[in-house]
Design an enzyme around this catalytic site. Structure first.
Site, short mmCIF file in Angstrom:
data_model
loop_
_atom_site.label_atom_id
_atom_site.label_comp_id
_atom_site.label_asym_id
_atom_site.label_seq_id
_atom_site.Cartn_x
_atom_site.Cartn_y
_atom_site.Cartn_z
N GLY A 137 0.82 -1.21 0.00
CA GLY A 137 0.00 0.00 0.00
C GLY A 137 0.85 1.25 0.00
O GLY A 137 1.74 1.42 -0.82
N GLY A 138 0.55 2.15 0.92
CA GLY A 138 1.24 3.43 0.97
C GLY A 138 0.42 4.53 0.31
O GLY A 138 -0.56 4.28 -0.40
N TRP A 139 0.82 5.76 0.57
CA TRP A 139 0.06 6.92 0.09
C TRP A 139 -0.11 6.93 -1.42
O TRP A 139 -1.20 7.21 -1.94
CB TRP A 139 0.75 8.19 0.55
CG TRP A 139 0.01 9.44 0.17
CD1 TRP A 139 0.26 10.27 -0.88
CD2 TRP A 139 -1.14 9.98 0.84
NE1 TRP A 139 -0.65 11.30 -0.91
CE2 TRP A 139 -1.52 11.15 0.14
CE3 TRP A 139 -1.87 9.60 1.96
CZ2 TRP A 139 -2.61 11.92 0.53
CZ3 TRP A 139 -2.96 10.38 2.35
CH2 TRP A 139 -3.32 11.53 1.63
N ASN A 140 0.94 6.63 -2.15
CA ASN A 140 0.89 6.71 -3.61
C ASN A 140 -0.02 5.67 -4.24
O ASN A 140 -0.47 5.83 -5.37
CB ASN A 140 2.29 6.59 -4.20
CG ASN A 140 3.14 7.81 -3.92
OD1 ASN A 140 2.61 8.90 -3.65
ND2 ASN A 140 4.45 7.65 -3.97
N GLU B 237 -4.36 3.55 2.78
CA GLU B 237 -4.53 4.94 3.20
C GLU B 237 -5.61 5.62 2.33
O GLU B 237 -5.30 6.13 1.28
CB GLU B 237 -3.20 5.68 3.09
CG GLU B 237 -2.11 5.09 3.98
CD GLU B 237 -0.83 5.90 3.96
OE1 GLU B 237 -0.87 7.09 3.54
OE2 GLU B 237 0.20 5.38 4.34
N TYR B 238 -6.84 5.69 2.82
CA TYR B 238 -7.44 5.14 4.02
C TYR B 238 -8.82 4.64 3.67
O TYR B 238 -9.44 5.17 2.74
CB TYR B 238 -7.55 6.19 5.13
CG TYR B 238 -6.23 6.70 5.63
CD1 TYR B 238 -5.45 5.95 6.52
CD2 TYR B 238 -5.74 7.93 5.20
CE1 TYR B 238 -4.23 6.41 6.99
CE2 TYR B 238 -4.51 8.40 5.66
CZ TYR B 238 -3.77 7.63 6.55
OH TYR B 238 -2.56 8.08 6.99
#
Length: 389
Positions: free
Chosen positions: A106-109, A149-150
């Site tokens: 995952g992660g923001w990007n 996220e998220y």
């Protein structure tokens, strides 16, 4: 600055101690630092495996059908003359037999949409869980870090349904991973206004009723870190003000994460701002926007500790101390930077230990002074371990 809290459900399983103390030290590794130049380049070979109990590799992603995939096959995998960093990362356990390695997805990007769609479908959830399991086992990781996220935010495709779907995904993920003794960690929103949109906290709290292999990570984006865990001191980042941040309350997660199962996280970077008036430059001075970028991280408003400590050596800055936040900040004309150094981290760690938490988590090791250009190598990580001892 960014703050983190990680809830450890079952310290006995997860506390694989480093020398000198029996606390947890969870270290995130931003693999993109492999591509940086000069002193900013940080590869797996630069990691000191003796300074962490858990290392988290960031990030892999998912396809539209829920399949977990490498986002950078050349870096992660050995195929087609790739660098094979997955394998090299897990070989660090040869240097520290008690080290645990975790693969982050995952992660923001990556956004929220694909995860929202996946979690809403029993078929896609199964694909996600089985392919995540296979990747973890194939390359020798000890667990998975789920960093959606998220739920019910950003580009979510199912809105409020994400809340229950997220809980269901966690339940099914645990059931499968428990068969193999694998760890699971989850990055969750920390601010109550955000967390209340994304999670069914009482349902998540039921994780205590089964096995001990689930952690919760709670990141908070802000500027400087306060040594108070009080709801009244929580603030929201406003670009217009160069003002220290307070620790968020842990009340929202208290039913899931008692202090002895929390890991307090600290940032290895600073936040930068451009002052409106160079002559008005104290704490809470007005700012017109984000400030300078680091030489290697190259992101306005953000600077790694390794980048900024070198600036302090080679440039003229007015370094000051915020006695309330108990952190340093520095001013140069209209440049305003708030950051942590070894001394301020020691105070945070001592405060956390006095609260009875299990240890510390860091984001992220590639912005520590790993070459020792400003003194001892890995000065921040070493300060944390010293304070824990």
């Amino acid at each position: 600055m960014s703050l983190f809290f990680k809830c450890i459900l079952g310290v006995a399983l997860l506390a694989v101690f480093v020398e000198g103390h029996d606390k947890v030290v969870v270290c995130y590794y931003g693999t993109w630092a492999t591509y940086r130049s000069g002193d900013g380049k940080f590869s797996v070979s630069d990691i000191n495996a003796s300074l962490c109990t858990h290392l988290i590799y960031t990030f892999v992603g998912i396809k539209d059908d829920g399949t977990v995939v490498s986002l950078d096959p050349y870096l992660d995998l050995p195929d087609n003359y790739g660098l094979g960093t997955f394998k090299k990362f897990n070989e660090l356990k040869q240097q520290n037999a008690r080290l645990k390695t975790i693969l982050a997805v995952g992660g923001w990007n990556e956004g929220s949409a694909k995860y929202s769609t996946m979690a809403a479908s029993a078929t896609l959830r199964k694909t996600f869980i089985t392919t995540a399991r296979d990747m973890v086992l194939t390359y020798g990781f000890d667990g998975l870090d789920l960093d959606w996220e998220y739920p019910n935010q950003r580009d979510s495709t199912h809105g409020a349904d994400d809340v229950n779907n997220f809980s269901l995904l966690l339940k099914e993920l645990r059931e499968e991973f428990d068969k193999y003794g694998l760890l699971i960690s989850v990055a969750v929103a920390a601010l109550e206004t955000s967390a209340s949109l994304s999670y069914d906290i009482p349902t998540m709290a039921k994780c205590q009723d089964s096995n001990d292999s689930l952690l919760f990570s709670m990141p908070v984006t802000g500027k400087t870190a306060m040594l108070k865990l009080e709801r009244a001191q929580r603030a929201v980042l406003k670009v217009a003000m160069a003002k220290p941040f307070r620790y968020p309350t842990t009340q929202l997660y208290a039913e899931c994460c008692p202090p002895e199962k929390l890991v307090m996280g600290v940032p290895f970077y600073g936040r930068t701002f451009t002052l409106t008036d160079a002559n008005v430059n104290g704490v809470a001075a007005p700012a017109s926007g984000v400030g300078l970028a680091g030489q290697y991280t190259a992101t306005n408003g953000f600077i790694g500790y390794n980048e900024f400590c070198n600036k302090l050596k080679t440039e003229t800055w007015d370094v000051r101390y915020d006695s309330v936040a108990q952190v340093p900040y520095a001013v140069q004309g209209k440049n305003w930077v708030t950051y942590d150094d070894p001394s301020s981290l020691v105070k945070k760690v001592e405060y956390a230990v006095n609260l009875g938490v299990a240890g510390v988590m860091v984001w992220s090791i590639e912005t520590d002074d790993f070459h020792g250009r400003c003194g001892e190598d890995f000065a921040l990580l070493r300060a944390i371990n010293t304070a824990l001892a």
